[in-house]
Design a protein around this motif. Structure first.
Motif, PDB file in Angstrom:
ATOM      1  N   LYS A 367      29.641   2.356  -5.402  1.00 21.23           N
ATOM      2  CA  LYS A 367      30.513   1.596  -6.179  1.00 21.23           C
ATOM      3  C   LYS A 367      30.762   2.080  -7.575  1.00 21.23           C
ATOM      4  O   LYS A 367      31.999   2.325  -8.051  1.00 21.23           O
ATOM      5  N   LEU A 368      29.801   1.862  -8.088  1.00 23.14           N
ATOM      6  CA  LEU A 368      29.721   1.888  -9.748  1.00 23.14           C
ATOM      7  C   LEU A 368      29.843   3.168 -10.212  1.00 23.14           C
ATOM      8  O   LEU A 368      30.500   3.983 -10.476  1.00 23.14           O
ATOM      9  N   VAL A 436      20.865  -0.335 -10.238  1.00 25.35           N
ATOM     10  CA  VAL A 436      21.466  -1.433 -10.106  1.00 25.35           C
ATOM     11  C   VAL A 436      21.567  -2.774  -9.418  1.00 25.35           C
ATOM     12  O   VAL A 436      21.403  -3.919  -8.500  1.00 25.35           O
ATOM     13  N   LYS A 437      20.047  -2.787  -9.617  1.00 25.42           N
ATOM     14  CA  LYS A 437      18.910  -3.326  -7.590  1.00 25.42           C
ATOM     15  C   LYS A 437      19.161  -4.924  -8.593  1.00 25.42           C
ATOM     16  O   LYS A 437      19.412  -5.547  -8.144  1.00 25.42           O
ATOM     17  N   ALA A 438      19.446  -5.082 -10.103  1.00 25.84           N
ATOM     18  CA  ALA A 438      19.018  -6.495 -10.720  1.00 25.84           C
ATOM     19  C   ALA A 438      20.794  -6.450 -11.661  1.00 25.84           C
ATOM     20  O   ALA A 438      20.800  -7.541 -12.218  1.00 25.84           O
ATOM     21  N   VAL A 439      21.812  -5.735 -10.959  1.00 21.16           N
ATOM     22  CA  VAL A 439      22.978  -6.023 -11.297  1.00 21.16           C
ATOM     23  C   VAL A 439      24.169  -6.670 -10.408  1.00 21.16           C
ATOM     24  O   VAL A 439      24.131  -6.383  -9.134  1.00 21.16           O
ATOM     25  N   LYS A 440      25.159  -7.916 -10.859  1.00 21.67           N
ATOM     26  CA  LYS A 440      26.171  -8.519  -9.598  1.00 21.67           C
ATOM     27  C   LYS A 440      27.100  -7.936  -9.943  1.00 21.67           C
ATOM     28  O   LYS A 440      26.835  -6.602 -10.012  1.00 21.67           O
ATOM     29  N   ASN A 441      27.519  -8.421  -8.159  1.00 20.17           N
ATOM     30  CA  ASN A 441      28.250  -7.313  -8.398  1.00 20.17           C
ATOM     31  C   ASN A 441      29.415  -7.286  -9.106  1.00 20.17           C
ATOM     32  O   ASN A 441      30.565  -6.794  -9.262  1.00 20.17           O
ATOM     33  N   GLU A 443      29.773  -7.821 -11.680  1.00 18.82           N
ATOM     34  CA  GLU A 443      28.768  -6.774 -13.257  1.00 18.82           C
ATOM     35  C   GLU A 443      29.861  -5.897 -13.311  1.00 18.82           C
ATOM     36  O   GLU A 443      29.357  -4.861 -14.087  1.00 18.82           O
ATOM     37  N   LEU A 444      29.692  -5.288 -11.460  1.00 20.03           N
ATOM     38  CA  LEU A 444      29.820  -3.727 -11.908  1.00 20.03           C
ATOM     39  C   LEU A 444      31.372  -3.815 -13.013  1.00 20.03           C
ATOM     40  O   LEU A 444      30.444  -2.280 -13.634  1.00 20.03           O
ATOM     41  N   TYR A 445      32.160  -4.031 -12.470  1.00 21.69           N
ATOM     42  CA  TYR A 445      33.367  -3.740 -13.387  1.00 21.69           C
ATOM     43  C   TYR A 445      33.230  -3.591 -14.828  1.00 21.69           C
ATOM     44  O   TYR A 445      33.440  -2.888 -16.099  1.00 21.69           O
ATOM     45  N   LEU A 446      32.170  -4.478 -15.248  1.00 24.12           N
ATOM     46  CA  LEU A 446      32.367  -4.682 -16.519  1.00 24.12           C
ATOM     47  C   LEU A 446      31.167  -3.409 -17.139  1.00 24.12           C
ATOM     48  O   LEU A 446      31.413  -2.763 -18.180  1.00 24.12           O
TER      49      LEU A 446
END
Length: 462
Positions: A367-368, A436-441, A443-446
């Motif tokens: 997604k990212l 992205v293991k510790a990146v929240k959904n 937070e992806l757009y940020l």
């Protein structure tokens, strides 16, 4: 020329009337607001004095003040996005607590509460009464007490039961944790004399037995949670140590480090000794952390036989090491999840991240990647290995995934780290990677937005 430029400098009152400045005042305290304006004007006053500028534009002064005010409005302790692939990251605040726990903390600290008041009896109570029964229910212990971290828990227990006495420890378990804090030093502060037994790689039950004298107060076992020794090894089990203690009437104690309340082995992750297993082995006292693998706030938890816990409650050091109402609120909310393991795995962020299906992580990375591609950011999907971190499960990794961004890795790392939001990534094989293991959904757009700004050089430095 200088005199003319000095006259052109705007006064504070003039700056205060500018709409953009008025808007910024809503997000900053009065002191930093006024000092920021003065600092912005003084900068140009000094430049004029040094004859570094030959002309002055008010808009430049205003822009400089805006940058200063934005910087002054930021707290020193602030949020970051963890794209390092280390889940319990010591430098980034270790474990995240759940939203429910955070709400409980908010509710407690924004109103009066019954921290040390017994509502049933109408008189003074103990802050530990709010959580002791819950800790015992979850762990199976007879009693429990809290301190502000695990090092404090170890120090308190040794001070109470081994001050001016001896504590016997295997040489292979004399650990050093982050910041150069060492178990032997903690023991020294507690007033305990360290007696080393065995060798670095092998310690036998007879080593403990032969070291016991009339001065022996504690037989101490320390779980080596931040390193492991491989090869020709031997260690004394909890059950063996507990038996030696009973036979010689010597208290036994274990420092577990990370407080594990779930058998990770059931989920395909390396099994770590659990608190419940240590209690069942017969060890008298066990200490462990409230954050790390437990997934709650920073705290030291001591569990064990009631008669020993009752003694610890009377130790004068406890007041200096006691936990706050915020810690109690967050820990109670976290421990309630452990009453049902399924709920704990779903609701406690640390457990959820560790046990998350790698397919979901790949979907987040994809997604990212897709968003970045649409924004003309040259990148690629990279398979990675995430680490647990926080001095837990040394060498253990879980499958993860991230996005590698083309460009100078050092420059990219710096720009992501210093930007807003602050995004902490990693450099591997000369490639800057956002794991992205510790990146929240959410937070992806940020992350994607910041990446697009950096690559297109539309960076606002604060």
């Amino acid at each position: 020329m200088k005199k003319k430029l000095f006259k052109q400098l705007p006064k504070v009152d003039e700056i205060l009337k500018i709409p953009e400045i008025i808007e910024l005042s809503k997000n900053i305290d009065y002191f930093n607001f006024t000092e920021g304006i003065r600092e912005g004007i003084d900068y140009y006053r000094q430049e004029i004095a040094k004859e570094s500028i030959t002309e002055l534009h008010i808009k430049d002064v205003v822009e400089n003040i805006k940058i200063i005010l934005k910087k002054r409005s930021l707290m020193n302790l602030r949020n970051v996005i963890n794209a390092t692939g280390t889940l319990v990251h010591t430098n980034l605040g270790r474990s995240l607590i759940s939203e429910k726990a955070a709400k409980n903390v908010f509710d407690v600290i924004t109103s009066y509460n019954n921290l040390e008041y017994n509502l049933q009896e109408g008189n003074r109570g103990s802050r530990y009464d709010h959580i002791e029964k819950l800790v015992c229910t979850v762990t199976g212990a007879e009693g429990a007490i809290l301190t502000n971290n695990n090092a404090a828990a170890v120090m308190l227990a040794l001070n109470e039961f081994a001050k001016d006495g001896e504590a016997v420890v295997s040489r292979g378990e004399l650990v050093e944790i982050g910041g150069s804090f060492r178990v032997p030093d903690i023991m020294k502060i507690s007033g305990t004399k360290l007696i080393e037994v065995g060798t670095t790689n092998r310690t036998h039950p007879k080593d403990y037995k032969e070291a016991i004298t009339e001065n022996t107060s504690v037989l101490l076992k320390i779980h080596t949670s931040n390193y492991k020794i491989l090869g020709f090894t031997k260690e004394v089990t909890n059950s063996e140590l507990a038996e030696i203690g009973r036979e010689n009437n010597v208290l036994t104690m274990e420092d577990l480090g990370s407080g594990v309340l779930v058998n990770f082995g059931k989920y395909g992750i390396k099994k770590e000794p659990t608190v419940q297993e240590s209690i069942a082995s017969g060890i008298d006292l066990i200490t462990f952390s409230g954050d790390k693998l437990l997934g709650g706030p920073q705290a030291g938890i001591i569990v064990g036989k009631k008669k020993y816990i009752d003694r610890l409650k009377k130790n004068q050091l406890l007041r200096a090491l006691r936990v706050s109402k915020m810690t109690l609120a967050a820990l109670e909310s976290t421990l309630r999840y452990y009453l049902d393991e399924r709920e704990a795995i779903e609701e406690i962020p640390t457990l959820k991240m560790i046990l998350e299906d790698s397919v979901k992580v790949k979907e987040r990375a994809a997604k990212l990647f897709e968003i970045l591609q649409k924004n003309d950011v040259k990148c690629s999907i990279v398979e990675t290995e995430a680490t647990i971190g926080g001095g837990s499960m040394p060498g253990e990794t879980v499958k993860s995934c991230g996005v590698g961004i083309e460009g100078s890795p050092l420059e990219l790392e710096r720009e992501f780290r210093l930007g807003t939001p602050h995004i902490i990534g990693i450099i591997r094989n000369n490639l800057f990677i956002l794991d992205v293991k510790a990146v929240k959904n959410d937070e992806l757009y940020l992350v994607a937005k910041k990446a697009a700004e950096i690559v297109k050089k539309q960076i606002i430095k604060i």
